[in-house]
Design a protein around this motif. Structure first.
Motif, PDB file in Angstrom:
ATOM      1  N   HIS A   1      -3.180   5.568  -7.248  1.00 36.27           N
ATOM      2  CA  HIS A   1      -2.252   4.497  -6.879  1.00 36.27           C
ATOM      3  C   HIS A   1      -2.812   3.125  -7.250  1.00 36.27           C
ATOM      4  O   HIS A   1      -4.012   2.894  -7.168  1.00 36.27           O
ATOM      5  CB  HIS A   1      -1.991   4.509  -5.366  1.00 36.27           C
ATOM      6  N   LEU A   2      -1.902   2.240  -7.608  1.00 35.70           N
ATOM      7  CA  LEU A   2      -2.243   0.841  -7.815  1.00 35.70           C
ATOM      8  C   LEU A   2      -1.624   0.077  -6.655  1.00 35.70           C
ATOM      9  O   LEU A   2      -0.415   0.184  -6.407  1.00 35.70           O
ATOM     10  CB  LEU A   2      -1.675   0.332  -9.142  1.00 35.70           C
ATOM     11  N   VAL A   3      -2.435  -0.665  -5.926  1.00 42.04           N
ATOM     12  CA  VAL A   3      -1.949  -1.474  -4.809  1.00 42.04           C
ATOM     13  C   VAL A   3      -1.965  -2.925  -5.276  1.00 42.04           C
ATOM     14  O   VAL A   3      -2.960  -3.398  -5.822  1.00 42.04           O
ATOM     15  CB  VAL A   3      -2.820  -1.281  -3.546  1.00 42.04           C
ATOM     16  N   VAL A   4      -0.825  -3.597  -5.071  1.00 43.06           N
ATOM     17  CA  VAL A   4      -0.670  -4.968  -5.562  1.00 43.06           C
ATOM     18  C   VAL A   4      -0.254  -5.874  -4.417  1.00 43.06           C
ATOM     19  O   VAL A   4       0.730  -5.593  -3.722  1.00 43.06           O
ATOM     20  CB  VAL A   4       0.410  -5.044  -6.669  1.00 43.06           C
ATOM     21  N   ALA A   5      -0.997  -6.946  -4.214  1.00 39.73           N
ATOM     22  CA  ALA A   5      -0.598  -7.982  -3.251  1.00 39.73           C
ATOM     23  C   ALA A   5       0.064  -9.096  -4.061  1.00 39.73           C
ATOM     24  O   ALA A   5      -0.541  -9.646  -4.979  1.00 39.73           O
ATOM     25  CB  ALA A   5      -1.808  -8.504  -2.491  1.00 39.73           C
ATOM     26  N   TYR A   6       1.318  -9.377  -3.736  1.00 41.98           N
ATOM     27  CA  TYR A   6       2.121 -10.385  -4.432  1.00 41.98           C
ATOM     28  C   TYR A   6       2.172 -11.656  -3.587  1.00 41.98           C
ATOM     29  O   TYR A   6       3.029 -11.776  -2.711  1.00 41.98           O
ATOM     30  CB  TYR A   6       3.541  -9.871  -4.643  1.00 41.98           C
TER      31      TYR A   6
END
Length: 177
Positions: free
Chosen positions: A131-136
């Motif tokens: 998984h790639l976790v992205v904080a926007y």
């Protein structure tokens, strides 16, 4: 019996005109999946199956296609989802702005180098398993990250709250079959 979470890509008003979540649950049950539950109205399923992950994905994908839709299906095991939640690479953002933290699910882990080696933000990125976790920080709508284009891989994304809720519900999901 093994439990899976189905994440169907791009479910929304246009697809609901052709396939309701009730119809999808029924089609999945006819395909042999046990205790099929939909969570929300955006293509999230939890179900049991003795089939392998690949075989179960094929069954759900066939159910979706039976409505004339080609929305891609991604399957996850609860244990893998819980590992992402436990790792929680952005705890402050996940607590304060869970709708602005995305968890991207891929069929297999892509080559992460294109997204990690030369991207300078403003999003924060972390890899947890496949998984790639992205904080926007400016919200998802304003992002120019273009994950699929950078990685050359198809994915689906759920916000932190939805992903965590699915993981927790699936971990306690019991099948009767």
């Amino acid at each position: 019996m093994p439990v899976y979470v189905g994440l169907i890509r791009a479910i929304g008003p246009a697809t609901h005109a052709r396939m309701s979540m009730l119809q999808l649950r029924e089609a999945c049950a006819r395909a042999g999946l046990a205790d099929v539950a939909s969570v929300g109205n955006t293509g999230n399923l939890i179900f049991g199956s003795e089939a392998s992950l690949v075989e179960a994905r094929t069954l759900v994908q066939s159910a979706v296609r039976s409505f004339g839709l080609d929305n891609e299906v991604f399957l996850r095991r609860p244990v893998d989802m819980l590992a992402v939640i436990k790792a929680n690479p952005f705890p402050a953002a996940a607590a304060d702005r869970p709708h602005e933290v995305g968890v991207c699910s891929f069929h297999v882990a892509p080559d992460w180098a294109p997204v990690l080696s030369d991207y300078d933000g403003p999003e924060q990125l972390a890899i947890v398993g496949t998984h790639l976790v992205v904080a926007y920080p400016a919200g998802l709508a304003g992002s120019r990250l273009q994950i699929e284009k950078r990685l050359g891989a198809t994915m689906t994304q759920r916000n932190w709250r939805v992903f965590a809720g699915l993981a927790e519900r699936a971990a306690s999901f019991g099948t009767t079959s």
